[in-house]
Scaffold this active site. Structure first.
Site, mmCIF file in Angstrom:
data_model
loop_
_atom_site.group_PDB
_atom_site.id
_atom_site.type_symbol
_atom_site.label_atom_id
_atom_site.label_comp_id
_atom_site.label_asym_id
_atom_site.label_seq_id
_atom_site.Cartn_x
_atom_site.Cartn_y
_atom_site.Cartn_z
ATOM 1 N N PRO A 80 -2.136 -25.921 -8.036
ATOM 2 C CG PRO A 80 -4.317 -26.291 -7.312
ATOM 3 C CD PRO A 80 -3.104 -25.471 -7.028
ATOM 4 N N GLY A 84 -7.525 -23.779 -13.077
ATOM 5 C CA GLY A 84 -8.047 -22.429 -13.336
ATOM 6 C C GLY A 84 -7.460 -21.400 -12.394
ATOM 7 N N GLY A 86 -4.350 -20.231 -12.559
ATOM 8 C CA GLY A 86 -3.244 -19.490 -13.176
ATOM 9 C C GLY A 86 -1.887 -20.166 -13.039
ATOM 10 C CG ASP A 130 -4.735 -16.415 -16.123
ATOM 11 O OD1 ASP A 130 -5.742 -15.721 -15.926
ATOM 12 O OD2 ASP A 130 -4.759 -17.659 -16.173
HETATM 13 O O1 PMV Z 1 -10.029 -20.194 -16.895
HETATM 14 P P1 PMV Z 1 -9.050 -19.101 -17.055
HETATM 15 O O2 PMV Z 1 -8.371 -18.729 -15.764
HETATM 16 O O3 PMV Z 1 -8.105 -19.294 -18.187
HETATM 17 O O4 PMV Z 1 -9.876 -17.746 -17.379
HETATM 18 C C1 PMV Z 1 -10.526 -17.511 -18.586
HETATM 19 C C2 PMV Z 1 -11.180 -16.166 -18.520
HETATM 20 C C3 PMV Z 1 -12.032 -15.830 -19.709
HETATM 21 O O5 PMV Z 1 -12.596 -14.543 -19.456
HETATM 22 C C4 PMV Z 1 -13.157 -16.821 -19.888
HETATM 23 C C5 PMV Z 1 -11.231 -15.777 -21.010
HETATM 24 C C6 PMV Z 1 -10.204 -14.660 -21.086
HETATM 25 O O6 PMV Z 1 -9.262 -14.820 -21.898
HETATM 26 O O7 PMV Z 1 -10.334 -13.627 -20.407
#
Ligand code: PMV
Length: 307
Positions: A80, A84, A86, A130
């Site tokens: 989806p 969050g 990826g 990611d």
């Molecule tokens: O929400 P996401 O999956 O983009 O994760 C962000 C993770 C953070 O640690 C908040 C930022 C990062 O770049 O590591």
């Protein structure tokens, strides 16, 4: 025609703290994005002309690592978008893998490096979490120092990350999507302001780092109850940093009676939470009852591959 696929991910421990040089653990999941590419007379994506607005990741990958020869691109994703999990990294990595397969020089590390560059170009600021997870699959441990099992080192400006392989057992995890994703950039900036001003916040960042190291050991031992309580502890620390949301807290609370543990995953401010559980149905039900969207995901999956 060339087809490649890449997985989505969740962050098990260490989000936000990783921005301050603490370690983080991210895990690939069995939701994948598939990209197929064919040489064509005109550049198309899913039957429409490739436009920057609709396909910035694909467009940037092609422009940076392919050249002018037009391609017809088809993307089919189970991840989806905006949850969050990826999805943009998986689109980017599967597209890069298919592009390199056409050039006969595909490798996991090339996709990880170029995937990070594409995300940085599109998002302005990114960590390789990611794209490296989507490339390598299984699990990764990101640290500020090189240790055993180091896969690659990625640097940008003054920032430097060492990405390590991490064995991940097969776990069932329920993801609860809150319905809207918080904006990563402003949340990272908010934590930075707090950390700059408060030694209490700096202590929390360090505590998350210590907990992530402990989490790596528990993963190796496949200690689910230990992992679960560490997840719940990590959630409480993230909530103190101000990156949870009332909806995410509600989904975490609703999952806990049927789970080893639960926490928000990723940047927070909405987005998704994860629960480690053997009672998948009960957790899904609890998440739905509180207005969340549940996805059952499994770990221990392959990274980017040509199909
Ligand atoms: O929400 P996401 O999956 O983009 O994760 C962000 C993770 C953070 O640690 C908040 C930022 C990062 O770049 O590591």
């Amino acid at each position: 025609m060339t087809i490649a696929s890449a997985p989505g991910k969740f962050i098990l421990f260490g989000e936000h703290a990783v921005v301050f040089g603490q370690p983080a653990i991210a895990v690939a999941i069995d939701l994948r994005c598939r990209t197929s590419l064919t040489r064509s007379n005109i550049g198309m994506m899913n039957g429409h002309p490739i436009s920057e607005a609709q396909s910035s990741y694909v467009g940037t990958a092609i422009r940076s690592y392919w050249g002018a020869e037009p391609l017809s691109v088809n993307i089919a994703s189970e991840i989806p978008s905006g949850s969050g999990l990826g999805s943009s990294a998986a689109v980017t990595c599967s597209t890069l893998a298919a592009l390199h397969q056409l050039k006969d020089d595909f490798s996991e590390e090339t996709v990880a490096r170029e995937g990070f560059e594409v995300e940085s170009q599109v998002q302005g600021r990114a960590s390789p979490t990611d794209t490296s997870t989507s490339s390598h699959g299984k699990g990764i441990f990101i640290g500020s120092e090189k240790g055993p099992g180091c896969l690659w080192e990625i640097s940008k400006d003054t920032r430097r990350w060492f990405v390590h392989h991490l064995d991940v057992p097969k776990l069932s995890v329920v993801v609860g999507y809150s319905g809207h994703k918080g904006a990563t950039g402003p949340l990272v900036a908010k934590v930075k302001r707090y950390v700059d001003r408060s030694s209490f916040a700096r202590d929390i960042i360090e505590e998350i780092g210590a907990l992530t190291l402990e989490g790596a050991k528990l993963l190796k031992a496949n200690d689910r109850s230990g992992l679960g309580s560490l997840m719940t502890k990590n959630h409480k620390l993230l909530a103190i940093l101000g990156v949870s949301s009332p909806q995410i807290d509600k989904l975490v609370q609703a999952s806990l009676p049927y789970s080893y543990g639960a926490k928000l995953t990723g940047a927070g401010g909405g987005g998704s939470m994860i629960a480690l559980t053997d009672k998948v149905e009960k957790v899904c039900e609890a998440i739905k009852l509180r207005g969340g969207v549940p996805y059952v995901v499994h770990t221990g999956v392959e990274g980017v591959k040509v199909e």
